[in-house]
Motif scaffolding. Structure first.
Motif, PDB file in Angstrom:
ATOM      1  N   LYS A  71       5.850   4.817 -15.480  1.00  0.00           N
ATOM      2  CA  LYS A  71       4.853   4.353 -14.899  1.00  0.00           C
ATOM      3  C   LYS A  71       3.404   4.342 -15.904  1.00  0.00           C
ATOM      4  O   LYS A  71       2.782   3.583 -16.289  1.00  0.00           O
ATOM      5  N   THR A  72       3.559   5.259 -16.717  1.00  0.00           N
ATOM      6  CA  THR A  72       2.322   5.398 -17.767  1.00  0.00           C
ATOM      7  C   THR A  72       2.510   4.658 -18.605  1.00  0.00           C
ATOM      8  O   THR A  72       1.438   3.932 -19.055  1.00  0.00           O
ATOM      9  N   ASN A  73       3.708   4.351 -19.235  1.00  0.00           N
ATOM     10  CA  ASN A  73       4.029   3.488 -19.992  1.00  0.00           C
ATOM     11  C   ASN A  73       3.596   2.003 -19.783  1.00  0.00           C
ATOM     12  O   ASN A  73       2.865   1.433 -20.677  1.00  0.00           O
ATOM     13  N   LEU A  74       3.759   1.485 -18.647  1.00  0.00           N
ATOM     14  CA  LEU A  74       3.557   0.284 -18.043  1.00  0.00           C
ATOM     15  C   LEU A  74       1.953  -0.047 -17.935  1.00  0.00           C
ATOM     16  O   LEU A  74       1.274  -1.108 -18.290  1.00  0.00           O
ATOM     17  N   LEU A  75       1.366   0.971 -17.447  1.00  0.00           N
ATOM     18  CA  LEU A  75      -0.245   0.888 -17.414  1.00  0.00           C
ATOM     19  C   LEU A  75      -0.729   1.032 -18.623  1.00  0.00           C
ATOM     20  O   LEU A  75      -1.642   0.346 -19.107  1.00  0.00           O
ATOM     21  N   ASP A  76      -0.327   1.705 -19.716  1.00  0.00           N
ATOM     22  CA  ASP A  76      -0.896   1.881 -21.011  1.00  0.00           C
ATOM     23  C   ASP A  76      -0.608   0.366 -21.750  1.00  0.00           C
ATOM     24  O   ASP A  76      -1.521  -0.104 -22.601  1.00  0.00           O
ATOM     25  N   TYR A  77       0.460  -0.188 -21.291  1.00  0.00           N
ATOM     26  CA  TYR A  77       0.872  -1.389 -21.855  1.00  0.00           C
ATOM     27  C   TYR A  77      -0.097  -2.558 -21.599  1.00  0.00           C
ATOM     28  O   TYR A  77      -0.709  -3.307 -22.446  1.00  0.00           O
ATOM     29  N   VAL A  78      -0.485  -2.649 -20.397  1.00  0.00           N
ATOM     30  CA  VAL A  78      -1.347  -3.396 -19.685  1.00  0.00           C
ATOM     31  C   VAL A  78      -2.726  -3.464 -20.372  1.00  0.00           C
ATOM     32  O   VAL A  78      -3.638  -4.498 -20.548  1.00  0.00           O
ATOM     33  N   THR A  79      -3.088  -2.272 -20.227  1.00  0.00           N
ATOM     34  CA  THR A  79      -4.484  -1.793 -20.894  1.00  0.00           C
ATOM     35  C   THR A  79      -4.726  -2.148 -22.275  1.00  0.00           C
ATOM     36  O   THR A  79      -5.794  -2.877 -22.752  1.00  0.00           O
ATOM     37  N   CYS A  92       7.915  -3.643  -9.741  1.00  0.00           N
ATOM     38  CA  CYS A  92       7.084  -4.841 -10.070  1.00  0.00           C
ATOM     39  C   CYS A  92       5.979  -5.015  -9.230  1.00  0.00           C
ATOM     40  O   CYS A  92       5.087  -5.348  -9.494  1.00  0.00           O
ATOM     41  N   LYS A  93       6.341  -4.665  -7.940  1.00  0.00           N
ATOM     42  CA  LYS A  93       5.428  -5.149  -6.808  1.00  0.00           C
ATOM     43  C   LYS A  93       4.587  -4.187  -6.869  1.00  0.00           C
ATOM     44  O   LYS A  93       3.337  -4.380  -6.887  1.00  0.00           O
ATOM     45  N   ALA A  94       5.026  -2.770  -7.028  1.00  0.00           N
ATOM     46  CA  ALA A  94       3.855  -1.871  -7.163  1.00  0.00           C
ATOM     47  C   ALA A  94       2.860  -1.840  -8.315  1.00  0.00           C
ATOM     48  O   ALA A  94       1.747  -1.606  -8.218  1.00  0.00           O
ATOM     49  N   MET A  95       3.558  -2.377  -9.431  1.00  0.00           N
ATOM     50  CA  MET A  95       2.689  -2.354 -10.697  1.00  0.00           C
ATOM     51  C   MET A  95       1.583  -3.594 -10.436  1.00  0.00           C
ATOM     52  O   MET A  95       0.472  -3.619 -10.839  1.00  0.00           O
ATOM     53  N   ALA A  96       1.942  -4.531  -9.784  1.00  0.00           N
ATOM     54  CA  ALA A  96       1.091  -5.802  -9.805  1.00  0.00           C
ATOM     55  C   ALA A  96      -0.105  -5.306  -8.766  1.00  0.00           C
ATOM     56  O   ALA A  96      -1.177  -5.465  -9.038  1.00  0.00           O
ATOM     57  N   ASN A 126       0.656  -1.108  -0.079  1.00  0.00           N
ATOM     58  CA  ASN A 126      -0.047   0.063   0.027  1.00  0.00           C
ATOM     59  C   ASN A 126       0.741   1.163   0.007  1.00  0.00           C
ATOM     60  O   ASN A 126       1.762   1.532   0.968  1.00  0.00           O
ATOM     61  N   GLY A 127       0.817   2.126  -0.983  1.00  0.00           N
ATOM     62  CA  GLY A 127       1.388   3.428  -1.092  1.00  0.00           C
ATOM     63  C   GLY A 127       2.939   3.120  -1.734  1.00  0.00           C
ATOM     64  O   GLY A 127       3.449   4.141  -2.205  1.00  0.00           O
ATOM     65  N   LEU A 128       3.211   1.946  -2.288  1.00  0.00           N
ATOM     66  CA  LEU A 128       4.378   1.678  -2.867  1.00  0.00           C
ATOM     67  C   LEU A 128       4.590   2.507  -4.072  1.00  0.00           C
ATOM     68  O   LEU A 128       5.693   3.178  -4.662  1.00  0.00           O
ATOM     69  N   TRP A 129       3.421   2.507  -4.867  1.00  0.00           N
ATOM     70  CA  TRP A 129       3.584   3.064  -6.398  1.00  0.00           C
ATOM     71  C   TRP A 129       3.736   4.366  -6.149  1.00  0.00           C
ATOM     72  O   TRP A 129       4.364   5.138  -7.121  1.00  0.00           O
ATOM     73  N   GLU A 130       3.042   4.983  -5.347  1.00  0.00           N
ATOM     74  CA  GLU A 130       3.242   6.570  -5.289  1.00  0.00           C
ATOM     75  C   GLU A 130       4.605   6.967  -4.755  1.00  0.00           C
ATOM     76  O   GLU A 130       4.927   8.237  -4.926  1.00  0.00           O
TER      77      GLU A 130
END
Length: 403
Positions: free
Chosen positions: A146-154, A189-193, A133-137
């Motif tokens: 971070k944007t590229n990884l989220l867009d990739y999974v989308t 990796c953990k924050a992305m998951a 919790n809060g690791l991503w931020e």
């Protein structure tokens, strides 16, 4: 069409007109309220605060329902889409509300028996998990990682949902993060998951993170992902057992099998990219370099640390510092806030070369080495932080000279 000029002019929509705003709602563990009811009350809250300036989190509420059922409501990741600080009118945006619980059971270890001892082959978390919790931020990068990884999974989900023929257009759901140690690859990796488990909570009841301990799993021949190439090459010239070659081939074969499942993403990290087998590299859809933070990223890391110390009243009284963007817009103004912000900027510049892992320790060391009192002013804390940075480089030089 402008007839006089003979040119076609298109009115392009601004970023804000089509902005997706993500709202993450942390539901209390003892709450039995249904998701739709929570969304309704959160929507009412957002309607009362329809204009925001970037990310914002509510932890205190006027309504009894939210007080009883919700820990926090957070507008998140706006800085990934809107770079300049500007008002965001939520009524003109596509607001997406994600409601989630945090799992507090901790990881489950999966072990292998080798030579009469148990080796931890993997750790398994049910997501979203309290540990992350809060690791991503907390992860701050210079580019749009971070944007590229989220867009990739989308896009991977969209292509799967649309039944795109993978023989014509191929994607493997494999990401390779590479760069020097201590730059946040494993944490990302953990924050992305964790982030995906929250973003996809409407689609999947929970997420799972399986962290492979490659050092234990391949303890006879391997230590990291990059050892795959060394093992295969060594096997070919007869300096490693043929079992090593079979293991590596098996890993690559299993990656090919896993890509059939739309709800699985493989995240890998490496510190030595030149040793990675090209067959593995070719399977990675994204090969993202994660380097040491720049002075601008260091400034933002320090700012997040200072905010946390202010919130916990170790730095007291609370005092607002200017962001780098504010400093650039306002320029130099001879007042206390401006001077303190410039001092932090100077400390950030001389901190270049330190990894993110080290930078996150420095506020603790500053207090332990130079303060040691329950509360401290921002002025004295920044002085202590500056001394701690100097000490880090002195210690590095001493260690280097002694080897």
């Amino acid at each position: 069409m402008d007839e006089a000029a003979g040119e076609l002019k298109l009115a392009l929509p601004s970023v804000l007109d089509s902005l997706q705003v993500q709202v993450e709602v942390h539901q209390k563990s003892n709450s039995t309220a249904n998701v739709d009811e929570i969304r309704s009350h959160v929507t009412h809250l957002l309607n009362k605060h329809s204009v925001v300036f970037g990310d914002y989190t509510w932890t205190e509420f006027d309504g009894a329902f939210l007080v009883k059922n919700v820990n926090s409501v957070a507008i998140v990741d706006t800085e990934l889409k809107v770079k300049a600080r500007q008002p965001i009118d939520l009524s003109k945006c596509n607001v997406i509300i994600h409601v989630f619980h945090l799992n507090d059971e901790g990881p489950i270890a999966e072990s292998l028996e080798e030579d009469n001892e148990d080796l931890v082959a993997a750790n398994h978390w049910i997501l979203p998990a309290v540990e992350f919790n809060g690791l991503w931020e907390s992860l701050i990068f210079d580019n749009e990682v971070k944007t590229n990884l989220l867009d990739y999974v989308t896009t991977t989900l969209l292509f799967s949902d649309k039944n795109i023929n993978s023989n014509l257009i191929s994607w493997n759901r494999v990401v390779l993060l590479h760069g020097p140690p201590g730059t946040g690859k494993t944490s990302l990796c953990k924050a992305m998951a964790q982030k995906l488990a929250i973003r996809l909570s409407h689609r999947y009841r929970f997420g799972q993170l399986i962290e492979i301990n490659s050092h234990s799993l391949f303890s006879k021949w391997f230590s990291e992902v990059e050892s795959l190439t060394a093992a295969r090459n060594a096997s070919r010239v007869g300096t490693e057992p043929s079992d090593a070659l079979r293991v590596v081939n098996a890993v690559l074969t299993q990656i090919d099998h896993i890509k059939r499942f739309p709800n699985v993403v493989i995240l890998t990290t490496s510190n030595i990219t030149e040793k990675i087998d090209m067959a593995f590299v070719d399977r990675a859809d994204i090969k993202q370099y994660i380097g040491p933070p720049s002075s601008a990223a260091i400034f933002n890391i320090y700012m997040s640390c200072i905010e946390e110390l202010m919130k916990c009243q170790i730095i007291y009284p609370r005092q607002q510092l200017l962001t780098l963007r504010d400093l650039e817009m306002i320029g130099y103004v001879d007042n206390n806030v401006s001077n303190l912000s410039l001092l932090l900027n100077d400390i950030s510049r001389k901190s270049e070369g330190l990894s993110g892992r080290v930078l996150r320790k420095l506020p603790f060391l500053a207090h332990a080495l130079f303060i040691q009192s329950p509360t401290v002013t921002i002025e004295k804390f920044l002085q202590a932080l500056s001394l701690t940075v100097d000490r880090q480089f002195e210690e590095r030089k001493t260690l280097k000279d002694s080897t």
